[in-house]
Scaffold this active site. Sequence first.
Site, short mmCIF file in Angstrom:
data_model
loop_
_atom_site.label_atom_id
_atom_site.label_comp_id
_atom_site.label_asym_id
_atom_site.label_seq_id
_atom_site.Cartn_x
_atom_site.Cartn_y
_atom_site.Cartn_z
N GLU A 54 -67.97 -44.33 63.81
CA GLU A 54 -69.33 -44.85 63.93
C GLU A 54 -70.32 -43.80 63.42
O GLU A 54 -69.98 -42.61 63.35
CB GLU A 54 -69.65 -45.12 65.41
CG GLU A 54 -68.75 -46.15 66.06
CD GLU A 54 -68.87 -47.52 65.43
OE1 GLU A 54 -69.99 -48.06 65.36
OE2 GLU A 54 -67.84 -48.05 64.97
N VAL A 85 -64.11 -56.53 66.86
CA VAL A 85 -63.01 -56.14 67.75
C VAL A 85 -61.72 -55.95 66.95
O VAL A 85 -61.17 -56.91 66.41
CB VAL A 85 -62.79 -57.19 68.87
CG1 VAL A 85 -61.74 -56.71 69.86
CG2 VAL A 85 -64.09 -57.50 69.59
N VAL A 94 -68.94 -51.34 56.11
CA VAL A 94 -68.49 -52.73 56.29
C VAL A 94 -69.21 -53.67 55.30
O VAL A 94 -68.58 -54.56 54.71
CB VAL A 94 -68.71 -53.19 57.75
CG1 VAL A 94 -68.20 -54.61 57.94
CG2 VAL A 94 -68.02 -52.26 58.73
N GLY A 113 -64.56 -43.26 56.61
CA GLY A 113 -65.38 -44.42 56.96
C GLY A 113 -64.90 -45.13 58.21
O GLY A 113 -65.27 -46.28 58.46
N GLU A 150 -65.50 -61.66 64.96
CA GLU A 150 -64.13 -61.16 64.94
C GLU A 150 -64.07 -59.71 64.47
O GLU A 150 -63.28 -58.90 64.98
CB GLU A 150 -63.28 -62.04 64.02
CG GLU A 150 -61.81 -61.73 64.01
CD GLU A 150 -61.14 -62.05 65.34
OE1 GLU A 150 -60.85 -61.08 66.06
OE2 GLU A 150 -60.92 -63.23 65.66
N LYS A 190 -65.37 -53.13 73.05
CA LYS A 190 -64.38 -54.08 72.54
C LYS A 190 -63.58 -54.73 73.68
O LYS A 190 -63.32 -55.93 73.66
CB LYS A 190 -63.43 -53.37 71.57
CG LYS A 190 -64.14 -53.00 70.26
CD LYS A 190 -63.32 -52.05 69.41
CE LYS A 190 -64.00 -51.74 68.09
NZ LYS A 190 -63.39 -50.61 67.38
N LYS A 216 -70.31 -54.45 67.79
CA LYS A 216 -69.69 -54.64 69.12
C LYS A 216 -70.58 -54.19 70.26
O LYS A 216 -70.62 -54.80 71.32
CB LYS A 216 -68.33 -53.95 69.20
CG LYS A 216 -68.30 -52.52 68.68
CD LYS A 216 -67.72 -52.44 67.31
CE LYS A 216 -68.12 -51.16 66.63
NZ LYS A 216 -67.20 -50.75 65.60
N GLY A 218 -62.15 -49.33 58.84
CA GLY A 218 -62.10 -49.17 57.38
C GLY A 218 -62.84 -50.29 56.69
O GLY A 218 -62.98 -51.39 57.22
N1 HSE Z 1 -65.53 -46.86 64.64
C1 HSE Z 1 -64.70 -48.00 64.81
C2 HSE Z 1 -63.27 -47.52 64.99
C3 HSE Z 1 -64.82 -48.91 63.63
O1 HSE Z 1 -62.99 -46.36 64.70
O2 HSE Z 1 -62.44 -48.31 65.45
C4 HSE Z 1 -64.17 -50.25 63.80
O3 HSE Z 1 -64.71 -50.95 64.88
#
Ligand code: HSE
Length: 419
Positions: A182, A124, A17, A179, A121, A197, A97, A295
């Site tokens: 987590e 989520v 990110v 990517g 933002e 979330k 989150k 992503g």
């Molecule tokens: N690991 C999270 C997902 C990243 O796959 O949604 C975005 O929050």
Amino acid sequence: MKSKSGKRIGIFGFGCVGQGLHDVLQENPHLDVARICVRDQEKLRTLPKHHFTYDAQELLQDESIDLYAELISDPKEALLIVRQALRAGKTIVSANKKMISENLTELVALQEEFGGTLLYEAAVCGSIPILRTLEAYYGNEPLLEVSGILNGSSNYILTKLDAEGISYNEALAQAQALGFAEADPTLDVGGYDTLHKISLIAAHAFGAVVKPEQVLRAGIQHISRKDVALAQALGGRIRLVATAKLNQNNKLELQVLPTLVFPDSELYHVEAEFNGVQLEARYAGDQFLKGRGAGSHPTGSAVWADVSAALAGYKYSYPKFRHNEEGELRPVPVEEDDELKIYVRSTMPEFLPQLPWRELTVFGEGKREIQLVGTIRRKDLLLHLSALKQTIAFIAQLPAHVSAEQVVAASCIALEEAA
Ligand code: HSE
């Protein structure tokens, strides 16, 4: 050197990110990146060394910095950074989150006390502007339900299993390589990330502070080809769906469960790393938002949107939070009394707990596996869920209109096709 507008940003974290934010900021000539704080001094980076610092205090105590972006994966470290920034009355944007959902009450209080701003933002649904929509558009109108697919990695895995028939481990490895996942992918596939979330959504949509143990949560980590084939034979797909809704008694119900969805549902058509959120508002009716949920660039874009909004003075107003006499946020009552229709496949049938099923149909019984469809009170399922999970069970919710007979018939079709 300062840009024309004189705005400077300090960034914590240069993973997926952080890198994404840095890339999208190249489009913004009015913002200078002061320094990027990272932990690992040895790791090869895409930028020269002088862009980085390894000391968080160097950024946090730099008076020339106008705002921060906190984009590290460690929730404990992230909390320390966000707390210190808010105590100094600063503006900070975060994508963490887990950290925010577990500390929301404190983080809101810190903003009230010291006048700082926290926007999140990007925490989520990646690029979907769901929190801004809930705040700015639905701040006054009562919402009846917010539900959807909130985790890109698990949706990517489920899509690949369904469409390409690759193995679970291969699909997970792809989600990691792209990517989406987590650092600890258990957070994704176990439904924890989705829980964080939906908790944040519940805060903004219903003013609810949610305790994680109140939420019925199961993940996708034990899904097998058999489950996918069964869903296909029924004409549906399995998706990891989070729901926050008011029931007939006006009490909030929350859950994160693999769910069988059909083509008449918007969620059936949410594929790969996309997320989708359904809103049901009292007067506006239904609405559906879909976009990339994970992503580098989609999430970086959401952080950028927060950075721009924060620089323009935007703050969350938490219009639906209810305060008690002590002026603190209070949990909204959560009710668990209704009935759910559940599919279970367990590879340890001998250890299945005795659940108070209202109706039960057992099929696919073998020495090492059992499948069943049953109806059960939500409250009872919540009580026995951890025991059920210990039997390496895959658990999914079925729509009420799907009968046990249909599931049994579909399992025979799935078996014949596999043979
Ligand atoms: N690991 C999270 C997902 C990243 O796959 O949604 C975005 O929050």
